[in-house]
Write a protein that holds these residues in place. Structure first.
Motif, PDB file in Angstrom:
ATOM      1  N   CYS A   1       0.146 -21.769  -6.934  1.00 42.07           N
ATOM      2  CA  CYS A   1       1.573 -21.602  -6.639  1.00 42.07           C
ATOM      3  C   CYS A   1       1.842 -22.073  -5.210  1.00 42.07           C
ATOM      4  O   CYS A   1       1.069 -21.763  -4.308  1.00 42.07           O
ATOM      5  CB  CYS A   1       1.969 -20.150  -6.807  1.00 42.07           C
ATOM      6  SG  CYS A   1       3.752 -19.930  -6.751  1.00 42.07           S
TER       7      CYS A   1
ATOM      8  N   THR B   1       9.056 -21.273  -3.215  1.00 44.09           N
ATOM      9  CA  THR B   1       8.553 -22.218  -4.221  1.00 44.09           C
ATOM     10  C   THR B   1       9.682 -23.114  -4.721  1.00 44.09           C
ATOM     11  O   THR B   1       9.489 -24.317  -4.928  1.00 44.09           O
ATOM     12  CB  THR B   1       7.899 -21.445  -5.384  1.00 44.09           C
ATOM     13  OG1 THR B   1       6.778 -20.719  -4.862  1.00 44.09           O
ATOM     14  CG2 THR B   1       7.430 -22.374  -6.490  1.00 44.09           C
TER      15      THR B   1
ATOM     16  N   CYS C   1       2.598 -16.531 -11.022  1.00 44.19           N
ATOM     17  CA  CYS C   1       3.223 -16.124  -9.756  1.00 44.19           C
ATOM     18  C   CYS C   1       4.733 -16.359  -9.840  1.00 44.19           C
ATOM     19  O   CYS C   1       5.437 -15.629 -10.534  1.00 44.19           O
ATOM     20  CB  CYS C   1       2.573 -16.887  -8.605  1.00 44.19           C
ATOM     21  SG  CYS C   1       3.019 -16.288  -6.975  1.00 44.19           S
ATOM     22  N   CYS C   2       5.226 -17.395  -9.205  1.00 42.12           N
ATOM     23  CA  CYS C   2       6.671 -17.616  -9.124  1.00 42.12           C
ATOM     24  C   CYS C   2       7.262 -18.288 -10.359  1.00 42.12           C
ATOM     25  O   CYS C   2       8.476 -18.209 -10.569  1.00 42.12           O
ATOM     26  CB  CYS C   2       6.985 -18.452  -7.894  1.00 42.12           C
ATOM     27  SG  CYS C   2       6.454 -17.684  -6.355  1.00 42.12           S
TER      28      CYS C   2
ATOM     29  N   CYS D   1       3.654 -20.902  -3.043  1.00 45.44           N
ATOM     30  CA  CYS D   1       3.783 -19.786  -2.107  1.00 45.44           C
ATOM     31  C   CYS D   1       2.434 -19.220  -1.699  1.00 45.44           C
ATOM     32  O   CYS D   1       2.361 -18.338  -0.849  1.00 45.44           O
ATOM     33  CB  CYS D   1       4.649 -18.681  -2.695  1.00 45.44           C
ATOM     34  SG  CYS D   1       3.770 -17.529  -3.764  1.00 45.44           S
TER      35      CYS D   1
HETATM   36 ZN    ZN Z   1       4.314 -17.915  -5.988  1.00 44.42          ZN
END
Ligand code: ZN
Length: 148
Positions: free
Chosen positions: A11, A44, A21-22, A13
């Motif tokens: 990810c 992101t 994750c995002c 981030c």
């Molecule tokens: Zn993320």
């Protein structure tokens, strides 16, 4: 970061994989459960040039009318570091934020990026509020201050 070629896509981030994750937040499959997860997914979205997501997660009172992402600008995001919870708590005491208020939170982070070949860093304390919205309670980005 060195990753095996079999590893999932990390990810942007800093999470282990976009899908865990995002990704689900940006796709609309899930609602970010905290101000920090929303902040990470917005970072992101910046990396992905996903302006609709940035607008959708921006509080109506502060949402910009102009385009957020300038595609002419040669801006490359390099990484995100969310500051520790301890420092955040200390900061909250300093600014006398009501820690028990579940409708407001702050996230301190440093995002590194490069423009025109020059590395820069953005150190921001972002303010988020939680409000009833489509699909239930949602966190929204309100604004940020710069401690440096
Ligand atoms: Zn993320």
């Amino acid at each position: 970061m060195s990753k095996k070629s079999t590893a999932p896509v990390a990810c942007p981030c800093g999470g282990p994989s976009l899908a865990s994750c995002c990704g689900p937040y940006i796709d609309g499959a899930a609602i970010p459960p905290s101000a920090e997860t929303l902040m990470r997914s917005r970072y992101t979205a910046y990396v992905q040039h996903n302006e609709p997501y940035l607008l959708a997660t921006w509080h109506a009172s502060t949402r910009p009318a102009e385009p957020i992402i300038d595609n002419e600008e040669k801006l490359q995001w390099l990484g995100l570091e969310v500051k520790s919870a301890l420092r955040l708590r200390q900061r909250k005491v300093e600014v006398a934020t009501d820690d028990t208020d579940p409708t407001k939170d702050t996230v301190e982070f440093v995002a590194r990026f490069k423009t025109n070949g020059r590395a820069q860093r953005l150190h921001e304390i972002s303010v988020f509020v939680r409000e009833p919205a489509e699909g239930g309670l949602r966190w929204f980005y309100v604004d940020g201050s710069f401690p440096e």
